[in-house]
Design a protein around this motif. Structure first.
Motif, PDB file in Angstrom:
ATOM      1  N   HIS A 210       0.723  -0.890   0.030  1.00 17.73           N
ATOM      2  CA  HIS A 210      -0.346   0.531  -0.012  1.00 17.73           C
ATOM      3  C   HIS A 210       0.728   1.500  -0.070  1.00 17.73           C
ATOM      4  CE1 HIS A 210      -4.513  -1.401   1.017  1.00 17.73           C
ATOM      5  NE2 HIS A 210      -3.845  -1.588  -0.173  1.00 17.73           N
ATOM      6  N   PHE A 211       2.141   1.611   0.838  1.00 19.63           N
ATOM      7  CA  PHE A 211       3.103   2.409   1.088  1.00 19.63           C
ATOM      8  C   PHE A 211       3.582   2.611  -0.324  1.00 19.63           C
ATOM      9  CE2 PHE A 211       3.360   3.671   5.143  1.00 19.63           C
ATOM     10  CZ  PHE A 211       2.136   5.468   4.911  1.00 19.63           C
ATOM     11  N   GLU A 212       4.033   1.120  -1.229  1.00 19.29           N
ATOM     12  CA  GLU A 212       4.399   1.956  -2.231  1.00 19.29           C
ATOM     13  C   GLU A 212       3.268   2.066  -3.886  1.00 19.29           C
ATOM     14  OE1 GLU A 212       6.436  -1.789  -4.542  1.00 19.29           O
ATOM     15  OE2 GLU A 212       5.867  -1.444  -6.666  1.00 19.29           O
ATOM     16  N   VAL A 213       1.925   1.940  -3.675  1.00 20.01           N
ATOM     17  CA  VAL A 213       1.216   2.536  -4.068  1.00 20.01           C
ATOM     18  C   VAL A 213       1.237   3.623  -4.086  1.00 20.01           C
ATOM     19  CG1 VAL A 213      -1.271   2.549  -5.270  1.00 20.01           C
ATOM     20  CG2 VAL A 213      -0.114   0.288  -4.597  1.00 20.01           C
ATOM     21  N   LEU A 214       0.558   4.844  -3.164  1.00 13.90           N
ATOM     22  CA  LEU A 214      -0.002   5.438  -2.420  1.00 13.90           C
ATOM     23  C   LEU A 214       1.773   6.313  -2.581  1.00 13.90           C
ATOM     24  CD1 LEU A 214      -0.691   7.174  -0.399  1.00 13.90           C
ATOM     25  CD2 LEU A 214       0.622   7.214   1.163  1.00 13.90           C
ATOM     26  N   SER A 215       2.795   6.007  -2.370  1.00 14.12           N
ATOM     27  CA  SER A 215       4.076   6.794  -2.960  1.00 14.12           C
ATOM     28  C   SER A 215       4.429   6.763  -4.743  1.00 14.12           C
ATOM     29  CB  SER A 215       5.363   6.466  -2.370  1.00 14.12           C
ATOM     30  OG  SER A 215       5.540   5.286  -2.408  1.00 14.12           O
ATOM     31  N   ASN A 216       3.848   5.900  -5.336  1.00 13.75           N
ATOM     32  CA  ASN A 216       3.491   6.387  -6.561  1.00 13.75           C
ATOM     33  C   ASN A 216       4.676   5.147  -6.788  1.00 13.75           C
ATOM     34  OD1 ASN A 216       1.881   5.873  -9.511  1.00 13.75           O
ATOM     35  ND2 ASN A 216       3.126   8.427  -9.876  1.00 13.75           N
ATOM     36  N   GLY A 217       5.055   4.717  -6.704  1.00 11.26           N
ATOM     37  CA  GLY A 217       6.539   3.520  -6.485  1.00 11.26           C
ATOM     38  C   GLY A 217       7.864   4.238  -6.256  1.00 11.26           C
TER      39      GLY A 217
ATOM     40  N   PRO B 252      -2.721   5.865  -5.743  1.00 15.54           N
ATOM     41  CA  PRO B 252      -0.743   6.987  -5.666  1.00 15.54           C
ATOM     42  C   PRO B 252      -1.694   8.094  -5.401  1.00 15.54           C
ATOM     43  CG  PRO B 252      -1.193   5.483  -7.650  1.00 15.54           C
ATOM     44  CD  PRO B 252      -2.380   4.742  -7.048  1.00 15.54           C
ATOM     45  N   ALA B 253      -1.064   8.569  -4.548  1.00 18.75           N
ATOM     46  CA  ALA B 253      -0.906   9.811  -4.360  1.00 18.75           C
ATOM     47  C   ALA B 253      -0.928  10.913  -4.862  1.00 18.75           C
ATOM     48  CB  ALA B 253      -0.256  10.898  -3.005  1.00 18.75           C
ATOM     49  N   LEU B 254      -2.570  11.803  -5.640  1.00 21.40           N
ATOM     50  CA  LEU B 254      -2.304  12.634  -6.386  1.00 21.40           C
ATOM     51  C   LEU B 254      -0.683  13.666  -6.470  1.00 21.40           C
ATOM     52  CD1 LEU B 254      -5.817  13.766  -7.090  1.00 21.40           C
ATOM     53  CD2 LEU B 254      -4.774  12.440  -8.220  1.00 21.40           C
ATOM     54  N   GLU B 255      -1.023  14.245  -5.558  1.00 19.30           N
ATOM     55  CA  GLU B 255       0.315  14.712  -5.196  1.00 19.30           C
ATOM     56  C   GLU B 255       1.996  14.521  -5.863  1.00 19.30           C
ATOM     57  OE1 GLU B 255      -1.908  13.916  -3.224  1.00 19.30           O
ATOM     58  OE2 GLU B 255      -2.006  15.458  -1.496  1.00 19.30           O
ATOM     59  N   LEU B 256       1.925  12.720  -6.036  1.00 16.34           N
ATOM     60  CA  LEU B 256       3.531  12.267  -6.746  1.00 16.34           C
ATOM     61  C   LEU B 256       2.732  12.258  -7.734  1.00 16.34           C
ATOM     62  CD1 LEU B 256       3.684  10.682  -3.029  1.00 16.34           C
ATOM     63  CD2 LEU B 256       4.597  12.574  -3.985  1.00 16.34           C
ATOM     64  N   VAL B 257       1.890  12.388  -8.484  1.00 16.49           N
ATOM     65  CA  VAL B 257       1.462  12.277  -9.585  1.00 16.49           C
ATOM     66  C   VAL B 257       1.714  13.046 -10.593  1.00 16.49           C
ATOM     67  CG1 VAL B 257      -0.415  11.640 -11.666  1.00 16.49           C
ATOM     68  CG2 VAL B 257      -0.278  10.366  -9.117  1.00 16.49           C
TER      69      VAL B 257
END
Ligand SMILES: O=C(O)CCC(=O)C(=O)O
Ligand SMILES: [Fe+2]
Length: 661
Positions: free
Chosen positions: A268-275, A309-314
């Protein structure tokens, strides 16, 4: 039967320390490539002192910084001064140990293979279901909020609920604090997830790994990453190994630090951090002396809440790389798949390339994952290959002309494995429209293409990039669409509806090329002395699959560039003809190179026997001087091979596995 023996080891709720088997039953043996060396070097995992987290802003910042570094480098770290008393840790381990020592019938009450159960005792992953079994016994239970769940936990041993409950609620608080530090390290602020985590899932898994008589043959848990935001692990002794991605994916032993807890970054943190952060891949190894106990506490959002993924990191350079998913989605996946064989993992199913291959993102440089080793880099000034051109007009003129064509095909197959054909009977407009349809498809918006994106090589219609994007170590600079095509009427309905002329234009081409393939297969078997109809039925009813392809270089010494002849088609001898000819004809080794100016499009139509039909050397071509040189195999065998192997590294090829030495 072996399987029954396995059941006797663990499945009756009797753990192996009670049984004391003298050898590892077959069903616990992992393939030799996956066996542990038991001499892995120690991982240099950072130890983060959490005292600083509660001091002043400068101290806090330093801790956040070191957590961020650890997440990027290892995906895990130890914490000390975490605020949970040693006596609480000891009592939790004691309660787990006592539970596993209970008589079988007491534990069996909780036994279930249903991964959705909130309290569950079991062995391996899904014992009796998965192909390979693992050397562990476990008890899993939901734990947050404690009051909702503790009543469903075991009543025995009597101290279990109290001692495990005390640990669970402490560790839940710690997890919320660490999740805050982690989101802060990502620049999202410390409150980004806190509410969701406070109200989210906590699953306590207590693992017991009994001594194993042959610890080199098996594993306690197979390689996996955790489906959680984070996992906090307490262990009684060493036995956990992590995969060090910055050291070639080698296994490293996690040192045992008394009183410390290990924190894993989960999927989940990998996903949130967008990798940006990678969930750590780990496995449990065994020893022949001691029982090892670990307590893993998995923390995530609510059962049905999706993590994205957090929008802020996309942004344009970092397009959204994962689909959203919930803990429930994971459980559904787990119950339907055998993850123990290492062939399939949930996180891979979430990875998206946004139809956004690097090439489509118009990057100014080649990302590292596309770089091939220097020895394999192309020169881009290869000389032209002398590829024979066969004029198929002769084919239909007279027997004499025909036999001249057959002779030139034989020569081409023996010496080159490749030839070009002209006068093949397919109109230039049919060729142009097919290339146009493919070009039109690749220009569609990403979401249109993504509908058919898949890494499952068995899919009859599949869009993707590279070979298996996001899975293979090295990625390749192509986008592709693969379709089954013969018989056309069976498959065309499953092809893309867009662009609107796709089915018609591509269908016209594929049915023509299928006929041509049958003719050519006849010419080739004739050139082998097997007669023109040797394969024709089977090829006529066989597989046809087409994709956007490649410039072809012949590997005899240096690579050579295949010249482009307008209107000609390139014919490759494939592995199946190498096998049928018992090695007289060689399948051509080729690769596609790229250029900085123009998009190149190719359509490869691959023809073979039916999906399950085996090809083997023609008995007519075997004799004392030419013993059978290949094992039989089907197209399906190849797909199975492809799905489990990373062939892009050039270290392994299917044909080699067929060669009889
Ligand atoms: O036993 C260990 O050290 C690891 C346990 C684990 O990875 C898990 O339960 O997911
Ligand atoms: Fe794990």
């Amino acid at each position: 039967m072996e399987i029954d023996m396995c059941f006797q080891c663990f499945n009756t709720g009797q753990s192996a320390q009670e049984k004391g088997p003298t050898h590892v039953p077959k069903c616990y043996e992992v393939p030799s490539s996956e066996r542990p060396s038991l001499s892995s070097p120690e991982a240099q995992i950072p130890v983060v002192d959490l005292a600083g987290l509660r001091m002043g802003p400068t101290h806090r910042l330093a801790v956040i910084e070191s957590i961020g570094q650890a997440c990027k480098r290892f995906g895990c770290y130890h914490v000390v001064n975490h605020g949970i008393d040693q006596s609480i840790l000891d009592k939790a381990l004691g309660a787990a140990d006592e539970f596993f020592h209970l008589p079988a019938d007491e534990k069996l009450k909780f036994m279930s293979k249903d991964v959705h159960k909130p309290v569950r005792y079991g062995t391996s992953l899904k014992d009796g279901v998965d192909k390979i079994q693992f050397w562990r016994v476990f008890l899993k239970h939901y734990a947050n909020p404690l009051n909702d769940w503790v009543q469903s936990w075991p009543e025995n041993p009597p101290a279990y609920r109290g001692d495990m409950g005390a640990y669970s609620s402490k560790v839940q608080k710690l997890a919320v604090e660490l999740a805050g530090a982690t989101t802060e390290s990502l620049g999202l602020g410390s409150k980004y997830l806190s509410e969701k985590m406070e109200e989210g899932m906590q699953v306590i898994t207590t693992n017991c790994y009994p001594p194993c008589p042959q610890p080199r043959l098996t594993l306690g848990l197979p390689p996996h990453s955790d489906y959680s935001c984070l996992t906090i692990l307490l262990q009684s002794s060493p036995g956990l190994e992590v995969m060090d991605m910055q050291d070639g994916g080698s296994w490293k032993l996690v040192p045992y630090i008394s009183g410390a807890l290990l924190v894993h970054i989960g999927d989940h943190f990998e996903v949130l951090s967008n990798g940006l952060y990678k969930s750590v891949v780990h496995r449990a190894v065994l020893n022949s002396q001691n029982t090892r106990i670990s307590i893993a506490s998995f923390h995530s959002k609510g059962l049905l809440e999706k993590m994205e993924p957090a929008l802020e990191l996309v942004d344009a350079n970092h397009p959204k790389a994962y689909k959203g998913s919930s803990f429930k989605d994971f459980l559904d996946f787990l119950s339907a798949n055998d993850v123990g064989q290492g062939k399939i993992c949930f996180l891979d199913t979430l990875k998206i390339n946004t139809g956004q291959s690097a090439q489509e993102r118009k990057l100014s440089h080649v990302p590292e994952c596309y770089e091939v080793p220097p020895s394999q880099q192309p020169t881009l000034n290869s000389p032209q290959a002398q590829v024979p051109v066969v004029d198929l007009a002769g084919f239909r003129i007279s027997p004499i002309h025909r036999s001249a064509v057959i002779q030139s095909i034989r020569k081409a197959c023996v010496h080159f494995g490749i030839f070009q054909v002209v006068n093949h009977g397919i109109d230039q407009t049919v060729l142009n429209k097919a290339l146009g349809a493919v070009d039109g498809f690749f220009r569609l918006p990403a979401n249109e293409k993504l509908k058919i994106m898949s890494n499952d090589v068995h899919k009859p219609v599949r869009y993707g990039t590279s070979l298996k994007d996001g899975v293979d170590k090295i990625q390749f600079w192509r986008v592709f669409l693969k379709l089954y095509a013969n018989p056309l009427e069976n498959w065309v309905q499953s092809w893309p509806e867009n662009p609107p002329t796709y089915r018609e234009n591509m269908g016209a081409y594929t049915s023509k090329v299928q006929k041509l393939a049958v003719d050519l297969a006849g010419a080739i078997t004739e050139s082998l002395g097997l007669g023109p109809t040797y394969l024709s039925d089977k090829i006529g009813e066989g597989m046809q699959d087409s994709l956007g392809l490649e410039i072809v270089d012949k590997q005899d010494g240096p690579w050579k560039l295949v010249p482009n002849i307008n209107g000609a088609l390139v014919v490759h001898i494939g592995d199946h003809f190498e096998v049928l000819s018992n090695g007289l004809y060689k399948s051509v080794v080729h690769r596609a190179i790229v250029n900085s100016q123009k998009t190149r499009i190719s359509i490869a139509s691959l023809h073979s026997l039916g999906l399950d039909e085996k090809m083997e050397p023609a008995p007519e071509l075997e004799d004392a001087d030419h013993p059978k040189a290949y094992k039989e195999s089907s197209f399906k065998d190849f797909l199975d091979f492809l799905s489990v192997n990373d062939i892009g590294q050039g270290k392994i090829c299917f044909l080699d596995t067929l060669k009889i030495v």
